[in-house]
Motif scaffolding. Structure first.
Motif, PDB file in Angstrom:
ATOM      1  N   SER A 149       0.821  -1.210   0.000  1.00  0.00           N
ATOM      2  CA  SER A 149       0.000   0.000   0.000  1.00  0.00           C
ATOM      3  C   SER A 149       0.854   1.260   0.000  1.00  0.00           C
ATOM      4  N   LEU A 150       1.955   1.219   0.713  1.00  0.00           N
ATOM      5  CA  LEU A 150       2.869   2.361   0.754  1.00  0.00           C
ATOM      6  C   LEU A 150       3.481   2.624  -0.615  1.00  0.00           C
ATOM      7  N   TRP A 151       3.907   1.563  -1.310  1.00  0.00           N
ATOM      8  CA  TRP A 151       4.471   1.731  -2.647  1.00  0.00           C
ATOM      9  C   TRP A 151       3.420   2.230  -3.635  1.00  0.00           C
ATOM     10  N   LEU A 152       2.201   1.747  -3.520  1.00  0.00           N
ATOM     11  CA  LEU A 152       1.119   2.205  -4.386  1.00  0.00           C
ATOM     12  C   LEU A 152       0.834   3.684  -4.148  1.00  0.00           C
ATOM     13  N   ALA A 153       0.762   4.087  -2.900  1.00  0.00           N
ATOM     14  CA  ALA A 153       0.504   5.489  -2.572  1.00  0.00           C
ATOM     15  C   ALA A 153       1.658   6.385  -3.023  1.00  0.00           C
ATOM     16  N   THR A 154       2.890   5.895  -2.911  1.00  0.00           N
ATOM     17  CA  THR A 154       4.044   6.664  -3.370  1.00  0.00           C
ATOM     18  C   THR A 154       4.001   6.855  -4.885  1.00  0.00           C
ATOM     19  N   GLY A 155       3.630   5.830  -5.602  1.00  0.00           N
ATOM     20  CA  GLY A 155       3.497   5.924  -7.058  1.00  0.00           C
ATOM     21  C   GLY A 155       2.400   6.886  -7.466  1.00  0.00           C
ATOM     22  N   GLU A 156       1.259   6.838  -6.778  1.00  0.00           N
ATOM     23  CA  GLU A 156       0.169   7.762  -7.088  1.00  0.00           C
ATOM     24  C   GLU A 156       0.565   9.200  -6.778  1.00  0.00           C
TER      25      GLU A 156
ATOM     26  N   PHE B  70       3.653  10.449  -6.831  1.00  0.00           N
ATOM     27  CA  PHE B  70       4.582  10.847  -7.886  1.00  0.00           C
ATOM     28  C   PHE B  70       3.837  11.173  -9.172  1.00  0.00           C
ATOM     29  N   TYR B  71       2.834  10.381  -9.509  1.00  0.00           N
ATOM     30  CA  TYR B  71       1.997  10.601 -10.695  1.00  0.00           C
ATOM     31  C   TYR B  71       1.304  11.963 -10.625  1.00  0.00           C
ATOM     32  N   MET B  72       0.679  12.253  -9.487  1.00  0.00           N
ATOM     33  CA  MET B  72      -0.050  13.516  -9.353  1.00  0.00           C
ATOM     34  C   MET B  72       0.887  14.719  -9.370  1.00  0.00           C
ATOM     35  N   VAL B  73       1.981  14.625  -8.641  1.00  0.00           N
ATOM     36  CA  VAL B  73       2.903  15.754  -8.548  1.00  0.00           C
ATOM     37  C   VAL B  73       3.596  16.009  -9.880  1.00  0.00           C
ATOM     38  N   SER B  74       4.020  14.957 -10.563  1.00  0.00           N
ATOM     39  CA  SER B  74       4.754  15.159 -11.811  1.00  0.00           C
ATOM     40  C   SER B  74       3.867  15.742 -12.903  1.00  0.00           C
ATOM     41  N   ILE B  75       2.674  15.228 -13.070  1.00  0.00           N
ATOM     42  CA  ILE B  75       1.788  15.746 -14.116  1.00  0.00           C
ATOM     43  C   ILE B  75       1.334  17.164 -13.790  1.00  0.00           C
ATOM     44  N   SER B  76       0.953  17.420 -12.554  1.00  0.00           N
ATOM     45  CA  SER B  76       0.507  18.770 -12.212  1.00  0.00           C
ATOM     46  C   SER B  76       1.656  19.769 -12.286  1.00  0.00           C
ATOM     47  N   ALA B  77       2.880  19.350 -11.976  1.00  0.00           N
ATOM     48  CA  ALA B  77       4.026  20.253 -12.076  1.00  0.00           C
ATOM     49  C   ALA B  77       4.320  20.611 -13.525  1.00  0.00           C
ATOM     50  N   VAL B  78       4.277  19.634 -14.411  1.00  0.00           N
ATOM     51  CA  VAL B  78       4.539  19.910 -15.832  1.00  0.00           C
ATOM     52  C   VAL B  78       3.484  20.849 -16.404  1.00  0.00           C
ATOM     53  N   VAL B  79       2.218  20.584 -16.123  1.00  0.00           N
ATOM     54  CA  VAL B  79       1.145  21.437 -16.633  1.00  0.00           C
ATOM     55  C   VAL B  79       1.214  22.825 -15.993  1.00  0.00           C
ATOM     56  N   ALA B  80       1.542  22.882 -14.710  1.00  0.00           N
ATOM     57  CA  ALA B  80       1.664  24.181 -14.039  1.00  0.00           C
ATOM     58  C   ALA B  80       2.783  25.012 -14.643  1.00  0.00           C
ATOM     59  N   ILE B  81       3.879  24.384 -14.999  1.00  0.00           N
ATOM     60  CA  ILE B  81       4.973  25.120 -15.632  1.00  0.00           C
ATOM     61  C   ILE B  81       4.558  25.576 -17.033  1.00  0.00           C
ATOM     62  N   LEU B  82       3.917  24.691 -17.789  1.00  0.00           N
ATOM     63  CA  LEU B  82       3.524  25.037 -19.153  1.00  0.00           C
ATOM     64  C   LEU B  82       2.484  26.150 -19.205  1.00  0.00           C
ATOM     65  N   LEU B  83       1.586  26.211 -18.237  1.00  0.00           N
ATOM     66  CA  LEU B  83       0.551  27.242 -18.230  1.00  0.00           C
ATOM     67  C   LEU B  83       0.880  28.405 -17.290  1.00  0.00           C
ATOM     68  N   GLY B  84       1.598  28.135 -16.222  1.00  0.00           N
ATOM     69  CA  GLY B  84       1.917  29.184 -15.259  1.00  0.00           C
ATOM     70  C   GLY B  84       3.012  30.114 -15.722  1.00  0.00           C
ATOM     71  N   LEU B  85       3.961  29.597 -16.491  1.00  0.00           N
ATOM     72  CA  LEU B  85       5.035  30.454 -16.993  1.00  0.00           C
ATOM     73  C   LEU B  85       4.514  31.534 -17.938  1.00  0.00           C
ATOM     74  N   PRO B  86       3.679  31.197 -18.935  1.00  0.00           N
ATOM     75  CA  PRO B  86       3.126  32.275 -19.767  1.00  0.00           C
ATOM     76  C   PRO B  86       2.266  33.257 -18.972  1.00  0.00           C
ATOM     77  N   LEU B  87       1.494  32.743 -18.009  1.00  0.00           N
ATOM     78  CA  LEU B  87       0.686  33.627 -17.176  1.00  0.00           C
ATOM     79  C   LEU B  87       1.570  34.572 -16.368  1.00  0.00           C
ATOM     80  N   GLY B  88       2.632  34.042 -15.789  1.00  0.00           N
ATOM     81  CA  GLY B  88       3.570  34.873 -15.040  1.00  0.00           C
ATOM     82  C   GLY B  88       4.260  35.887 -15.925  1.00  0.00           C
TER      83      GLY B  88
END
Length: 117
Positions: free
Chosen positions: A9-16, A18-36
């Motif tokens: 369960s710990l490994w599954l939660a760690t993977g999830e 990482f999945y959420m943080v990595s995708i949201s970080a990439v999209v935040a950079i792609l959309l937040g940088l032009p906004l900034g």
């Protein structure tokens, strides 16, 4: 067996996570940088002096940053269902997480433009 299940369960939660943080970080950079960049460029005394755009975008970013994440999660449930198809799970958490991260990233771009001397 309980220890083995806990470890899985710990490994599954760690993977999830990482999945959420990595995708949201990439999209935040792609959309937040032009906004900034738009916020910086339209600021007073900068490249494109357009105070109306700067005030409106600045107000949107500042208002969005002031919402606690749990409230943002609940408020964006209909939008999350529209985009993802569900409001539960790690994929559904991407929508509010990304929208919150975009605003924080845009504000960081403004911060680095300020003259600290």
């Amino acid at each position: 067996m309980q220890g083995q299940e806990l470890l899985q369960s710990l490994w599954l939660a760690t993977g999830e996570t990482f999945y959420m943080v990595s995708i949201s970080a990439v999209v935040a950079i792609l959309l937040g940088l032009p906004l900034g960049l738009i916020l910086v460029m339209t600021g007073p005394g900068n490249l494109v002096d357009f105070p109306q755009v700067h005030k409106v975008l600045g107000a949107i970013v500042n208002t969005g940053r002031s919402f606690p994440f749990i409230i943002l999660l609940v408020v964006l449930t209909p939008l999350t269902r529209l985009i993802v198809g569900t409001s539960i799970g790690s994929t559904a958490a991407l929508v509010p997480l990304t929208l919150a991260a975009i605003q924080f990233f845009a504000r960081i771009a403004i911060f680095f433009n300020t003259d600290l001397s």
